[in-house]
Each structure stands twice: as structure tokens, then as C-alpha cells.
Design a protein around this motif. Sequence first.
Motif, mmCIF file in Angstrom:
data_model
loop_
_atom_site.group_PDB
_atom_site.id
_atom_site.type_symbol
_atom_site.label_atom_id
_atom_site.label_comp_id
_atom_site.label_asym_id
_atom_site.label_seq_id
_atom_site.Cartn_x
_atom_site.Cartn_y
_atom_site.Cartn_z
ATOM 1 N N THR A 12 0.818 -1.213 0.000
ATOM 2 C CA THR A 12 0.000 0.000 0.000
ATOM 3 C C THR A 12 0.848 1.258 0.000
ATOM 4 O OG1 THR A 12 -0.164 -0.092 2.397
ATOM 5 C CG2 THR A 12 -1.950 -1.114 1.141
ATOM 6 N N THR A 13 2.155 1.112 0.152
ATOM 7 C CA THR A 13 3.030 2.292 0.189
ATOM 8 C C THR A 13 3.381 2.709 -1.235
ATOM 9 O OG1 THR A 13 4.980 0.903 0.341
ATOM 10 C CG2 THR A 13 4.018 1.686 2.412
ATOM 11 N N VAL A 14 3.477 4.008 -1.441
ATOM 12 C CA VAL A 14 3.867 4.564 -2.740
ATOM 13 C C VAL A 14 5.314 4.958 -2.674
ATOM 14 C CG1 VAL A 14 3.380 6.391 -4.403
ATOM 15 C CG2 VAL A 14 1.501 5.369 -3.099
ATOM 16 N N ILE A 15 6.101 4.511 -3.649
ATOM 17 C CA ILE A 15 7.539 4.763 -3.640
ATOM 18 C C ILE A 15 7.859 6.131 -4.214
ATOM 19 C CG2 ILE A 15 9.747 3.993 -4.585
ATOM 20 C CD1 ILE A 15 8.631 1.143 -4.411
#
Length: 85
Positions: free
Chosen positions: A78-81
Amino acid sequence: MRETGEILDPREAQITRLKAENTRLRERLARSEETVEELSDFRSQALARLAAQHAEIVRLRQAVAGTNRVSRLPAPRTTVIGTCS
């Protein structure tokens, strides 16, 4: 007048008109029958494909139920890089 193609008797004109209409309707019926036949073939093929797919799904479910070697995939991140632009 008959030599020029004009018909004097209205009954003969009606007969000629009805023959032409009959010919058009027979051609239309033939085209309709061809369409119905094509659609029936398509329906049969679609049903056969669906039956094969269903059988494959049932087989795979039975294979999964019989073994414990199947592992679950991890949950999606769910994390955006970074930015998408």
C-alpha cells in the motif's frame, strides 16, 4: 403495348408483382435461416466452452482441497515509492 413490356391486364400485373415479392421474401427467409443457423452454432460452441471451463474450475478446486501445498499470495503493498509523473 405488350411488346414494349407494358401489361394491359391488371391481374397479370398483380401476378407479376406478387411473383417478384414472393422471390424477395424467399431470399429474405433464406438469409434469416442462415443467420439462425450461425447463431445456433455459436451458442453451441459457447456452451461447450463454458462447460469445459467449469469442469476445469471444479478440477482445480478439488486439487487445491486435496493438498496443503498451495500457499496464499501476500497482500498487495500500500506504500507509494514515488510520483507517477
